[in-house]
Design a protein around this motif. Structure first.
Motif, mmCIF file in Angstrom:
data_model
loop_
_atom_site.group_PDB
_atom_site.id
_atom_site.type_symbol
_atom_site.label_atom_id
_atom_site.label_comp_id
_atom_site.label_asym_id
_atom_site.label_seq_id
_atom_site.Cartn_x
_atom_site.Cartn_y
_atom_site.Cartn_z
ATOM 1 N N MET A 82 0.824 -1.192 0.000
ATOM 2 C CA MET A 82 0.000 0.000 0.000
ATOM 3 C C MET A 82 0.867 1.254 0.000
ATOM 4 S SD MET A 82 -3.274 -0.794 2.451
ATOM 5 C CE MET A 82 -3.988 0.803 2.240
ATOM 6 N N PHE A 83 1.967 1.201 0.732
ATOM 7 C CA PHE A 83 2.846 2.374 0.817
ATOM 8 C C PHE A 83 3.352 2.761 -0.571
ATOM 9 C CE2 PHE A 83 7.071 4.239 1.301
ATOM 10 C CZ PHE A 83 6.745 5.350 2.067
ATOM 11 N N GLU A 84 3.766 1.756 -1.340
ATOM 12 C CA GLU A 84 4.276 2.031 -2.685
ATOM 13 C C GLU A 84 3.191 2.632 -3.578
ATOM 14 O OE1 GLU A 84 4.694 -1.173 -1.407
ATOM 15 O OE2 GLU A 84 6.776 -0.934 -0.778
ATOM 16 N N TYR A 85 1.966 2.123 -3.438
ATOM 17 C CA TYR A 85 0.852 2.640 -4.229
ATOM 18 C C TYR A 85 0.638 4.123 -3.955
ATOM 19 C CZ TYR A 85 -3.918 3.590 -5.704
ATOM 20 O OH TYR A 85 -5.033 4.166 -6.272
ATOM 21 N N PHE A 86 0.596 4.496 -2.676
ATOM 22 C CA PHE A 86 0.363 5.894 -2.338
ATOM 23 C C PHE A 86 1.539 6.772 -2.744
ATOM 24 C CE2 PHE A 86 -2.816 4.026 0.578
ATOM 25 C CZ PHE A 86 -3.917 4.702 0.080
ATOM 26 N N GLU A 87 2.737 6.250 -2.691
ATOM 27 C CA GLU A 87 3.894 7.005 -3.159
ATOM 28 C C GLU A 87 3.813 7.236 -4.669
ATOM 29 O OE1 GLU A 87 6.489 8.501 -1.501
ATOM 30 O OE2 GLU A 87 5.246 8.062 0.252
ATOM 31 N N GLU A 88 3.361 6.232 -5.425
ATOM 32 C CA GLU A 88 3.178 6.389 -6.864
ATOM 33 C C GLU A 88 2.110 7.431 -7.170
ATOM 34 O OE1 GLU A 88 2.260 2.580 -8.524
ATOM 35 O OE2 GLU A 88 4.170 1.719 -7.875
ATOM 36 N N GLU A 89 0.987 7.396 -6.425
ATOM 37 C CA GLU A 89 -0.083 8.369 -6.631
ATOM 38 C C GLU A 89 0.405 9.780 -6.319
ATOM 39 O OE1 GLU A 89 -3.261 7.945 -7.874
ATOM 40 O OE2 GLU A 89 -2.445 5.970 -8.381
ATOM 41 N N LYS A 90 1.196 9.912 -5.269
ATOM 42 C CA LYS A 90 1.733 11.221 -4.909
ATOM 43 C C LYS A 90 2.658 11.739 -6.004
ATOM 44 C CE LYS A 90 3.456 11.500 -0.752
ATOM 45 N NZ LYS A 90 4.363 11.571 0.420
ATOM 46 N N ALA A 91 3.492 10.846 -6.555
ATOM 47 C CA ALA A 91 4.400 11.240 -7.631
ATOM 48 C C ALA A 91 3.626 11.640 -8.889
ATOM 49 C CB ALA A 91 5.362 10.099 -7.940
ATOM 50 N N LYS A 92 2.518 10.925 -9.183
ATOM 51 C CA LYS A 92 1.698 11.272 -10.341
ATOM 52 C C LYS A 92 1.096 12.663 -10.186
ATOM 53 C CE LYS A 92 0.245 6.582 -11.545
ATOM 54 N NZ LYS A 92 -0.902 5.654 -11.566
ATOM 55 N N LYS A 93 0.593 12.975 -8.982
ATOM 56 C CA LYS A 93 0.005 14.292 -8.739
ATOM 57 C C LYS A 93 1.054 15.385 -8.840
ATOM 58 C CE LYS A 93 -3.991 13.219 -5.888
ATOM 59 N NZ LYS A 93 -4.643 13.447 -4.591
ATOM 60 N N LYS A 94 2.248 15.100 -8.353
ATOM 61 C CA LYS A 94 3.331 16.079 -8.389
ATOM 62 C C LYS A 94 3.775 16.353 -9.825
ATOM 63 C CE LYS A 94 6.542 17.023 -4.855
ATOM 64 N NZ LYS A 94 7.517 16.567 -3.895
ATOM 65 N N ALA A 95 3.667 15.348 -10.695
ATOM 66 C CA ALA A 95 4.112 15.478 -12.079
ATOM 67 C C ALA A 95 3.112 16.220 -12.959
ATOM 68 C CB ALA A 95 4.388 14.095 -12.659
ATOM 69 N N LEU A 96 1.894 16.448 -12.477
ATOM 70 C CA LEU A 96 0.888 17.145 -13.277
ATOM 71 C C LEU A 96 1.281 18.607 -13.473
ATOM 72 C CD1 LEU A 96 -2.423 15.831 -11.677
ATOM 73 C CD2 LEU A 96 -1.442 15.162 -13.870
ATOM 74 N N SER A 97 0.865 19.167 -14.609
ATOM 75 C CA SER A 97 1.109 20.591 -14.846
ATOM 76 C C SER A 97 0.136 21.407 -13.997
ATOM 77 C CB SER A 97 0.928 20.913 -16.327
ATOM 78 O OG SER A 97 -0.420 20.783 -16.684
#
Length: 96
Positions: free
Chosen positions: A1-16
């Motif tokens: 679960m930790f990895e999933y939330f870290e991936e989601e956080k990275a996706k949000k950070k990468a948005l314009s």
């Protein structure tokens, strides 16, 4: 679960910034009907309309209920909290 939330956080950070604004606009439109209520004919802002999901209660520090299971809230437990000092609330509560 930790990895999933870290991936989601990275996706949000990468948005314009334009994409972030669009997501915020969609979220605000979805929540618009819960943000305010009509109280004695006036529009009042609701303090907190979100409910915590069921799960383990973590508490802070040495809380006696730490580790207890939080149950899912029932619709009848929902209520509007208002201060007794508010004049509009006095008419609703019919305090004599």
């Amino acid at each position: 679960m930790f990895e999933y939330f870290e991936e989601e956080k990275a996706k949000k950070k990468a948005l314009s910034s334009a994409e972030k604004k669009e997501l915020k606009k969609q979220k605000d439109e979805m929540e618009a009907k819960y943000v305010a209520c009509t109280l004695d004919g006036r529009k009042e802002k609701v303090g907190n309309f979100r409910v915590e999901p069921p799960g383990l209660f973590r508490g802070r520090g040495e809380h006696p209920r730490k580790g207890a299971l939080k149950v899912s809230p029932h619709l009848t437990y929902s209520f509007l909290t208002c201060l007794l000092t508010c004049l509009s609330c006095v008419s609703i509560l019919r305090i004599s």
